[in-house]
Design an enzyme around this catalytic site. Structure first.
Site, PDB file in Angstrom:
ATOM      1  N   LYS A 106       0.852  -1.191   0.000  1.00  0.00           N
ATOM      2  CA  LYS A 106       0.000   0.000   0.000  1.00  0.00           C
ATOM      3  C   LYS A 106       0.886   1.239   0.000  1.00  0.00           C
ATOM      4  O   LYS A 106       1.236   1.797   1.049  1.00  0.00           O
ATOM      5  CB  LYS A 106      -0.933  -0.011   1.213  1.00  0.00           C
ATOM      6  CG  LYS A 106      -2.104   0.968   1.055  1.00  0.00           C
ATOM      7  CD  LYS A 106      -3.006   0.562  -0.096  1.00  0.00           C
ATOM      8  CE  LYS A 106      -4.176   1.504  -0.280  1.00  0.00           C
ATOM      9  NZ  LYS A 106      -4.973   1.182  -1.462  1.00  0.00           N
ATOM     10  N   SER A 118      -8.186   0.129  -5.422  1.00  0.00           N
ATOM     11  CA  SER A 118      -8.510   0.437  -4.033  1.00  0.00           C
ATOM     12  C   SER A 118     -10.018   0.665  -3.915  1.00  0.00           C
ATOM     13  O   SER A 118     -10.803  -0.239  -4.158  1.00  0.00           O
ATOM     14  CB  SER A 118      -7.697   1.635  -3.551  1.00  0.00           C
ATOM     15  OG  SER A 118      -7.579   1.608  -2.145  1.00  0.00           O
TER      16      SER A 118
END
Length: 588
Positions: free
Chosen positions: A195, A389
């Site tokens: 991430k 996402s």
């Protein structure tokens, strides 16, 4: 008293006259626009035409309406075209006997790679009719425009122009050094080794994990681009890579012809003469160009009823709870609910082009889409340049997911960022704070002070709970075991081909491909579609946009630059603390 009465009356009369003058001037401009549009479409009405596609400015999924101020602030950004209009015009033109060919005027357009791939697919479809042709011209070809031009029957280049084939790069800007100088510290809580959206605030370079994932998708996407160019020109990907490795943009133009990169070196006026001969026109005749928007306008029946149809719902931009731009859950959720309740809507294709945003807003949209499916209506997703996402969050429950080979998707992860400007305020600006609190955790003083270790730990648990919800939604929607989802999650970004291999998407294909599949499922025609949300632009915004291009400056600074900075500042101010978002990625 009488004097005041007359002043008031005169002021009222003056106001009425000003309003009348503004209305009349606006009407004149609007009539001029309509007359201009009608005049432009005369090429279609009069006979054979050339569909001229102007590859300049920005190509977006769908041109969104704006307010008067939006248009004023962005007036000097140049031409913006909708991929939906371009593709629709090309597909209609294929079966229109009046459209003899397409002229690609390549002036340096800006768009995502998957957007170009969908446009390339439409151009290939057009060429399936062997009686039609595609010619392209550029003073110099940018790499993205050249990908599209490579499908042409003839590729013309200015005799002193260039072809820029250089490969693909992904660049990330890091802010930590600047923030250190300012005295701002970003406290981060996240889940996911890959991430990387938070890295610019914590590092001065890429982590090894981020570098690994970026290298994989950059190479995969470049292979797709090089393969398409090579196939269009009957060459090999090795030829295209040789151009990239040899700084082709510096070559003498004659070399482009020798290596079959372009057909001929011609000035624009010479290409126009070739087009006249192709259209059997005299030397002094005006070329019968028609733009995609003009062409579509000539084909629209304003009295056509919607009837039963497939809804194509566009979800483009950052995902937020409220606001005016992007994917706004407060407006998108009611829209989905209306489509679910509408008996004429037989199915839904959600077009997603988003790198994510608010985790909370993503969950609300996911729930509305689940409710749509509960009405026993099919729901498909078509992914654009990005569906990552939060963009993947709202997609994962679809009956079928379509992505382009160059789509960036996945990035299944969540993070939170809490800025602390204590050093900036205390050490640099001399501003201090003091607090009296009833309980230890009543002190939530960001950005004036950093969070305490207890508060950071609590936030970490909160983010982990959100991650568990996100991965659970993916497992449910994709019918996968949670352990399988966790292996491909961790915030990792995947290209479309890789996403297909690991089960994050079902098929490689464009928006039109997804619509065709939905139509077959419902035993309907692909043309039985309606796009949502409805586009309702402010009247004065339309007048301003259509009347002329403008250049607006404030103290010498272009207005659009100021607007961009203000939008970015407002987005940072209004952002939810917990985000499901991939890092901003631009592939060039």
């Amino acid at each position: 008293m009488i004097k005041k009465f007359f002043l008031t009356m005169l002021g009222t009369i003056a106001g009425i006259w000003v309003s009348i003058i503004v209305f009349v001037l606006g009407s004149i401009i609007a009539i001029g626009i309509l007359v201009g549009k009608n005049a432009d479409t005369s090429a279609i009405a009069g006979g054979d035409s050339i569909l001229r596609i102007d590859l300049s400015g920005q190509i977006v999924d769908r041109v969104q309406p704006g307010s008067f101020m939006d248009v004023l602030m962005s007036a000097s950004e140049g031409n913006t075209q909708g991929l939906d209009d371009l593709v629709a015009a090309i597909m209609k033109a294929r079966d229109d006997k009046k459209i003899k060919g397409i002229f690609l005027d390549c002036s340096g357009s800006s768009s995502g790679i998957a957007t170009r791939a969908e446009l390339l697919e439409a151009l290939r479809y057009f060429k399936e009719d062997s009686s039609k042709w595609i010619y392209s011209y550029a003073d110099s070809y940018a790499q993205g425009d050249y990908l599209l031009a490579s499908v042409s029957d003839k590729i013309y280049l200015n005799p002193i122009g260039e072809v820029d084939i250089h490969g693909l790069q992904s660049m990330v800007m890091f802010y930590k050094g600047l923030m250190d100088k300012l005295g701002v510290e970003m406290q981060v809580v996240k889940v996911g080794t890959f991430k990387s959206a938070v890295e610019p605030f914590l590092r001065t370079d890429m982590s090894e994990a981020n570098r690994e994932q970026t290298r994989i998708y950059v190479d995969q996407i470049w292979d797709d681009i090089a393969g398409n160019i090579a196939a269009n020109l009957s060459l090999t990907p090795a030829d295209v890579n040789l151009w990239a490795d040899s700084l082709a943009s510096t070559w003498a133009p004659e070399i482009y012809v020798d290596r079959k990169m372009v057909s001929e070196l011609k000035y624009r006026s010479q290409v126009e003469e070739i087009l006249r001969k192709q259209m059997k026109l005299d030397k002094d005749d005006k070329l019968p160009y028609v733009s995609p928007s003009e062409y579509l306008a000539s084909k629209i029946d304003p009295f056509e009823s919607k009837g039963k149809h497939i809804a194509v719902l566009y979800a483009v931009g950052d995902i937020v709870v409220s606001g005016e731009g992007g994917i706004v859950s407060e407006t998108l959720v009611p829209q989905i609910e209306k489509l679910a309740a509408d008996d004429d809507v037989k199915g839904l294709v959600l077009r997603v082009n988003s790198g994510g945003g608010s985790a909370f807003a993503s969950e609300q949209i996911w729930k509305a889409l689940e409710d749509f499916k509960a009405k026993d209506k099919p729901f498909y997703v078509s992914m654009g340049d990005y569906a990552a996402s939060g963009g993947y969050y709202i997609s994962c429950g679809a009956d079928s997911i379509f992505a382009d080979a160059t789509t960036l998707t996945g990035s299944i992860g969540i993070f939170g960022m809490i800025p602390s400007a204590e050093k900036l305020l205390n050490d640099k600006l001399g501003l201090t704070t003091d607090i009296v609190a009833s309980n230890p955790n009543a002190v939530v003083a960001a950005p004036y002070r950093p969070y305490s270790p207890t508060q950071i730990a609590a936030m970490q648990k909160y983010v982990e709970r959100g991650y568990a919800t996100f991965t659970g939604r993916v497992a449910e929607g994709r019918k996968m075991e949670i352990d399988s989802v966790l292996k491909i999650a961790e915030g990792r970004v995947w290209d479309g081909q890789s996403a297909l291999r690991i089960g994050l998407v079902d098929k490689i294909g464009s928006l039109q491909y997804a619509i065709d599949a939905m139509a077959r499922r419902l035993d309907m025609k692909p043309s039985e579609t309606v796009s949502y949300p409805a586009l309702e632009e402010d009247f004065w915004a339309t007048v301003l946009k259509e009347s002329q291009s403008m250049s607006v400056e404030i103290n010498g600074i272009p207005a659009e630059d100021i607007a961009t900075a203000l939008r970015a500042a407002r987005a940072l101010r209004d952002a939810d603390p917990i985000q499901a978002r991939m890092e901003p990625t631009v592939l060039r």
